[in-house]
Design a protein around this motif. Structure first.
Motif, PDB file in Angstrom:
ATOM      1  N   ILE A  60      16.528   8.955  62.472  1.00 48.53           N
ATOM      2  CA  ILE A  60      15.317   8.304  61.963  1.00 48.53           C
ATOM      3  C   ILE A  60      14.254   8.235  63.053  1.00 48.53           C
ATOM      4  O   ILE A  60      13.063   8.433  62.801  1.00 48.53           O
ATOM      5  N   THR A  63      13.032  12.101  63.501  1.00 45.08           N
ATOM      6  CA  THR A  63      12.390  12.712  62.333  1.00 45.08           C
ATOM      7  C   THR A  63      11.240  11.871  61.795  1.00 45.08           C
ATOM      8  O   THR A  63      10.356  12.399  61.118  1.00 45.08           O
ATOM      9  N   ARG A  64      11.267  10.580  62.050  1.00 43.33           N
ATOM     10  CA  ARG A  64      10.194   9.651  61.668  1.00 43.33           C
ATOM     11  C   ARG A  64       9.820   9.728  60.183  1.00 43.33           C
ATOM     12  O   ARG A  64       8.653   9.977  59.835  1.00 43.33           O
ATOM     13  N   PRO A  65      10.771   9.528  59.275  1.00 43.54           N
ATOM     14  CA  PRO A  65      10.384   9.440  57.855  1.00 43.54           C
ATOM     15  C   PRO A  65       9.549   8.189  57.571  1.00 43.54           C
ATOM     16  O   PRO A  65       8.792   8.154  56.610  1.00 43.54           O
ATOM     17  N   TYR A 107      18.909   6.734  55.774  1.00 48.67           N
ATOM     18  CA  TYR A 107      18.799   8.155  56.077  1.00 48.67           C
ATOM     19  C   TYR A 107      19.388   9.035  54.974  1.00 48.67           C
ATOM     20  O   TYR A 107      18.903  10.145  54.745  1.00 48.67           O
ATOM     21  N   ARG A 110      17.499   7.611  48.967  1.00 45.69           N
ATOM     22  CA  ARG A 110      16.065   7.722  48.727  1.00 45.69           C
ATOM     23  C   ARG A 110      15.325   6.479  49.217  1.00 45.69           C
ATOM     24  O   ARG A 110      15.725   5.348  48.944  1.00 45.69           O
ATOM     25  N   ALA A 116       2.664   5.845  53.494  1.00 44.27           N
ATOM     26  CA  ALA A 116       2.737   7.147  54.169  1.00 44.27           C
ATOM     27  C   ALA A 116       1.384   7.856  54.207  1.00 44.27           C
ATOM     28  O   ALA A 116       1.107   8.637  55.128  1.00 44.27           O
TER      29      ALA A 116
END
Length: 222
Positions: A60, A63-65, A107, A110, A116
């Motif tokens: 996390i 990848t920085r979702p 991770y 959903r 965002a």
């Protein structure tokens, strides 16, 4: 952050190993690591969930979702990300409670990130009478929305016929806001609904509500 905590833990573990070899001279690094290797299998099974959450936290981080400060929804929980720990992520709900969500869950499942993007589309529904003009109602609604602060003009708001209900024609009013966080979304919906109600009433457009007719069988006649 997760990376700084991992580095700190690694330094602490290395220091502990050095201290053990100094205090107990009979313990050599080879024997110590051999013992750790044998016990590593047992430890791995015992702490599998911890290691899984740890790896998920690292992924996390890279990848920085989502990031600290983002507003997310995971299963039944929604709120602002306040910290990403080694094992879990802390989320502050909108009613000011703290939810601890395991990193592996965030991770592998959903997650909806409401912040965002810089804009967010919202929608509300309103019903008009079957005898009223849809085109006129659309014009009145769009004019009412255009006068509201905080409503983005590009993309422009739209009014679509959603369905033909039992008592009214259901219109879906779509509009965009920026920034797209929870507070602005709730306030924008409140302003839009109030403006639509006021404008349709002033234009003489009916907003019917459900009615019921009850007939009693076998009643006496007068």
């Amino acid at each position: 952050m997760v990376l700084s905590r991992l580095v700190g833990w690694g330094i602490l573990a290395f220091g502990l190993l050095v201290a053990l070899t100094v205090i107990f001279p009979t313990i050599t690094p080879a024997s110590l690591f051999g013992t750790l290797g044998v016990g590593g299998i047992v430890i791995g099974f015992a702490f599998r969930d911890i290691f899984q959450n740890l790896l998920s936290g690292i992924l996390i981080l890279f990848t920085r979702p989502f990031r600290i400060g983002d507003q997310i929804v995971s299963n039944d929980h929604g709120g602002e990300v306040v910290d990403i720990l080694v094992r879990a992520t802390l989320v502050r709900t909108y009613d000011n409670r703290q939810v601890v969500i395991p990193n592996s869950e965030l991770y592998t499942k959903r997650v909806v990130v409401n912040t965002a993007y810089t804009t967010r589309r919202l929608s509300v529904e309103v019903g008009i009478g079957y005898d009223d003009s849809i085109a006129e109602a659309r014009t009145v609604i769009l004019k009412a929305i255009a006068a509201l602060p905080g409503i983005v003009t590009e993309p422009a708001p739209t009014v679509l016929v959603n369905s033909l209900g039992d008592f009214s024609v259901i219109l879906e009013v779509r509009f965009w806001i920026s920034p797209p966080d929870r507070r602005e979304a709730v306030e924008a919906q409140d302003q839009v609904l109030e403006a639509i109600k006021r404008s349709l009433t002033a234009a003489g457009i009916e907003m019917p509500f459900p009615t019921q007719h009850i007939s009693i069988a076998g009643g006496s006649e007068h």
